[in-house]
Structures are given as structure tokens and as C-alpha cells.
Design a protein around this motif. Structure first.
Motif, PDB file in Angstrom:
ATOM      1  N   HIS A  29       0.818  -1.214   0.000  1.00 51.05           N
ATOM      2  CA  HIS A  29       0.000   0.000   0.000  1.00 51.05           C
ATOM      3  C   HIS A  29       0.854   1.268   0.000  1.00 51.05           C
ATOM      4  N   GLY A 221      -3.910   0.822   3.554  1.00 56.52           N
ATOM      5  CA  GLY A 221      -4.718   0.152   2.545  1.00 56.52           C
ATOM      6  C   GLY A 221      -6.205   0.190   2.858  1.00 56.52           C
ATOM      7  N   ARG A 222      -6.537  -0.006   4.121  1.00 58.72           N
ATOM      8  CA  ARG A 222      -7.951   0.028   4.531  1.00 58.72           C
ATOM      9  C   ARG A 222      -8.548   1.419   4.397  1.00 58.72           C
ATOM     10  N   GLU A 225      -9.159   2.048   0.715  1.00 55.97           N
ATOM     11  CA  GLU A 225     -10.337   1.263   0.324  1.00 55.97           C
ATOM     12  C   GLU A 225     -11.626   1.947   0.791  1.00 55.97           C
ATOM     13  N   SER A 226     -11.624   2.512   1.979  1.00 55.93           N
ATOM     14  CA  SER A 226     -12.827   3.184   2.489  1.00 55.93           C
ATOM     15  C   SER A 226     -13.158   4.428   1.672  1.00 55.93           C
ATOM     16  N   GLN A 228     -12.591   4.725  -1.493  1.00 59.24           N
ATOM     17  CA  GLN A 228     -13.192   4.198  -2.718  1.00 59.24           C
ATOM     18  C   GLN A 228     -14.645   3.790  -2.474  1.00 59.24           C
ATOM     19  N   GLU A 229     -14.886   3.121  -1.357  1.00 60.08           N
ATOM     20  CA  GLU A 229     -16.246   2.675  -1.040  1.00 60.08           C
ATOM     21  C   GLU A 229     -17.177   3.862  -0.770  1.00 60.08           C
ATOM     22  N   TYR A 233     -12.887   8.844  -3.550  1.00 63.55           N
ATOM     23  CA  TYR A 233     -11.449   8.603  -3.765  1.00 63.55           C
ATOM     24  C   TYR A 233     -10.882   9.535  -4.835  1.00 63.55           C
TER      25      TYR A 233
END
Length: 435
Positions: A29, A221-222, A225-226, A228-229, A233
Motif C-alpha cells: 500500500h 490500505g484500509r 479502500e474506504s 473508494q467505497e 477517492y
């Protein structure tokens, strides 16, 4: 002033060092962020290089003498556990989050230093119960966003184990992810302390420290990802930074022992400080010497002779003595009488009893009397810089800035958000930005 980004997420991995860069390049990441963005792997920190002054310099672009946070803790001689500079009221002038709020942006902060009772929409400040009759949760609630913190504790409180690491950072991570997904703040400041804790208690290059960096990679990384969700992002700038590096040490210097021997500190029959004329206030790798009466030239001369004598023998652990004027010139507290810098392998402790020098044992560290590594040293120490990684909206790709200062980060972040921090000591690092 126009914005270059709609969302800025600032992630502070406390004690992340330039020396960690080769490992970061190998971790998925961090490596992806480096590939997609730009960086400086030689960021000069401030003096003293301890967490609270550093994080205040990051959000103000100013040196400690100008923003007012000159140490982690207040000067409270005789107090076993001094209070910290927890509260926003201690900061002179404006901050990045103040200006964002003025501009109508939503703001969030998770364990960011010196934000207690700050005007932040979603605020879980870094503050702990420092009295026997205090309890952690009420102390946090009273100094931050009550409903927000209650909700986070209800959802993720089971993850935390008091102030212990890595569980505390795991709690902060889950809270960060939830905040991004549900609140989508335009400015989010997040502070992770896992690495700093491991280095203090196990050493700079310990397996425990390396494992913490790997955990940070997963945390990064998390968070990505959040974003993006949450669907933000592409509209977000991610800033990953350290505040200082650290150095291993094996000896603690207790200058207050000598000040007491010279009649400058008085104690009662139980050894507690009753009165003081001169006092050594530790910043770990450095220390301030304060006079109770700043106009007491006689005491100042006594202290100067004492320090000059210690400087003669390297075994005393003193590398350099700064006058009040010289300390101020570095950006440190201009109210001190002197500032002293420790040699490698040494750091300062405020104890006023026992011997002047203490050899640090593993048992000392387990009992949290001393540490195996610390910071607070001069930013001019060799191999002592930190890093800044930037990626996302408003950021150029594959730009390597050879060197910069910690005080440049605030102005650069402000420019990304279309804000103005006013008079700063640092400057915008334009090379990072798309316009």
C-alpha cells in the motif's frame, strides 16, 4: 483562493523515519501510494522534535516559539505525571482546521494532538485521564464531539485495550473508516501511534517496530479502500507523513539531580519538590532549563557554569548548550534560560533523585521508568529526518522533492484546500501541486 482538491486526508504515522523508506517501498500500500503520487524522503523536523510541537507545526506552518506548543507536557515541577498541551486554547494563531471550518468545510480529527475542545465537527481528541479520580471515556467526551465519540465507542470500543498498542491504533482505524464512509469530511486529520510506542519500548530497529510499520501499511490500505467505497477517492488528496524520527539510547541524564545538589531545587522529607529556582524540563533528546525568575542573573550564571563543566566530558552525555537567544533562533521556546542537546545514546529525564546518570535496563523499560529509544533531538542530527508522501487530486505524479521542512506541510495543505494560514514560517512546496 481556488481549491485543488475537495477532500484532504492527513495520516500521521508517529515516528515514521526517512530510514524506513526502503521498507515502505517493499510494502504494497505504501508502494502504490509512492507509484501514484510524489514524495519527499528528507523532511527536516522542528526543535524540540516531540509529538505535540511537531503536530502543531504541521497544522500551523509555524515553529514552536510562534505557535506556543513548545513541548509535549507543561512545566509542572514535582508533578509525577505533568499535564500535556492537550487543548486547542494553547495554540497561538490559526490552524488548518480552523481555516477549513471558517470556509464552511466539514472537519474531522482522530487522536490528533492539541485538539481538545477545538472547533472540529467530528473530533476525538488525544487526551487521557491524568488524575486518579478521572476516567478515560468522560475525559474524552468532555473535550471532543460527544455524540460522535459515543457512537464510535459503541461500535468499536471492544477493539481498544485502554491506551495499549496496537489495539488503540486499531480502534482509531475503525473509527477513521466509519468517519470517511458516513461523514465524508473535507479535512480529516488522523494520528497513529503504534510505531512510536514500539520504538520507545523495544528500540528503533526492533522487530516490534518493523511489525508496526507493516500494520501501518495495512491501515493505509484500509483507509484507501474506504475512500473508494465512500465514492470520494477521485476527489481526495492523501497525505501520509511522519513527525520526527528517533534514536536508540541507553543512558538517562537527570540534570535535576545536579540542580538539587547545588541548592536550586528544594525537597521535603519525603523527597517531593517544595520549591525550585532552576528546573530541567525534559524534551527527551533535548531539554529546557527554566529559571523561576527569568531576571535572576546570578542563578543563570551558576547554571551556565554547571552546564559548561558537564560539556567538557563526553561521558556526561551533553552535546551542545544553547543560550536563550540561540534556542529561540532554532524555533524552540524563547522563554527558556538554556536548552541542552543530548549526545547519541543519551536522553533527559526529569527525576531529581538518585544518580546523575542512569544506565537503562530492560526492567526499567518494562516498568516504564525509561525507554530504549526516543526523539526530541535537534533536527540537525544525522539521519534524523522524516517523510511526506502525497497522492491523489491536485498532486503531481512521480515528483521527488529532495528536501523540505515540517513547517512547509501546513502551507502546502492549505493551498490544496484553497485556504490561507496567514503568516507562517514555512512555505508552499509548489513542486508537489498540479497548479
Amino acid at each position: 483562493m481556488s481549491r485543488l482538491t475537495n477532500h484532504l486526508v492527513v495520516i500521521s504515522f508517529d515516528c515514521l523515519s526517512s530510514l524506513d523508506f526502503p521498507l515502505l517501498e517493499q510494502l504494497p500500500h505504501f508502494n502504490k501510494l509512492l507509484d501514484q503520487g510524489s514524495y519527499c524522503k528528507k523532511v527536516e523536523t522542528i526543535y524540540p522534535s516531540v509529538t505535540y510541537p511537531c503536530h502543531t507545526s504541521i497544522v500551523t506552518g509555524r515553529y514552536p516559539k510562534n505557535h506556543g506548543i513548545v513541548n509535549n507536557t507543561l512545566t509542572q515541577p514535582g508533578k509525577a505525571s505533568p499535564d500535556w498541551y492537550w487543548h486547542r486554547k494553547h495554540i497561538k494563531g490559526t490552524t488548518l482546521y480552523d481555516e477549513a471550518k471558517k470556509a464552511g468545510m466539514t472537519t474531522g480529527a482522530l487522536l490528533w494532538p492539541v485538539t481538545a475542545r477545538a472547533n472540529i465537527d467530528y473530533n476525538m481528541p488525544e487526551i487521557f485521564a491524568n488524575r486518579k479520580w478521572h476516567h478515560q471515556i468522560p475525559v474524552s467526551l468532555l473535550n471532543g464531539s460527544k455524540r460522535y465519540q459515543l457512537d464510535l465507542n459503541r461500535r468499536f470500543g471492544h477493539v481498544r485495550n485502554g491506551l495499549n498498542q496496537p489495539e488503540l491504533d486499531d480502534f482509531v482505524l475503525e473509527s477513521t473508516i466509519h468517519t470517511i464512509k458516513t461523514k465524508k469530511p473535507q479535512l480529516l486529520l488522523v494520528h497513529f501511534v503504534d510505531l512510536d510506542s514500539q520504538r520507545h519500548y523495544h528500540g528503533f530497529s526492533s522487530d516490534e517496530a518493523m511489525d508496526a510499520i507493516k500494520r501501518h501499511d495495512n491501515r493505509l490500505g484500509r483507509i484507501v479502500e474506504s475512500l473508494q467505497e465512500a465514492g470520494i477517492y477521485e476527489e481526495t488528496t492523501i497525505a501520509v507523513l511522519g513527525d520526527h524520527s528517533a534514536l536508540d539510547e541507553s543512558k538517562a541524564i537527570k540534570l535535576n539531580v545536579l540542580l538539587k545538589e547545588h541548592g536550586l531545587i528544594d525537597t521535603d522529607s519525603k523527597g517531593a519538590i517544595q520549591n525550585w529556582i532552576a528546573y530541567c524540563k525534559s524534551c527527551d533528546g533535548s531539554a529546557y532549563i527554566y529559571l523561576k525568575d527569568s531576571s535572576d542573573l546570578q542563578t543563570k550564571e551558576v547554571v551556565k557554569k554547571l552546564l559548561d563543566h558537564l560539556l567538557i566530558d563526553e561521558r556526561n552525555g551533553i552535546e551542545k548548550i544553547y543560550s536563550q537567544e540561540q534556542a529561540a533562533a532554532t524555533g524552540a521556546d524563547d522563554q527558556c534560560a538554556f536548552m541542552v542537546e543530548a549526545r547519541r545514546g543519551f536522553y533527559f529525564n526529569e527525576e531529581h533523585q538518585g544518580s546523575f546518570l542512569n544506565n537503562i535496563t530492560d526492567q526499567d523499560v518494562r516498568e516504564k521508568r525509561f525507554t530504549h529509544a526516543c526523539h526530541g533531538y535537534s533536527p540537525k542530527k544525522e539521519d534524523y529526518t522524516t517523510i511526506l508522501l502525497l497522492a491523489g487530486k491536485g498532486i503531481q505524479r512521480n515528483v521527488v522533492v529532495p528536501s523540505m521542512h515540517l513547517i512547509d506541510e501546513g502551507p502546502t495543505f492549505a493551498k490544496l484546500l484553497g485556504l490561507d494560514l496567514g503568516e507562517t514560517d514555512g512555505k508552499v512546496v509548489q513542486d508537489f501541486l498540479t497548479s
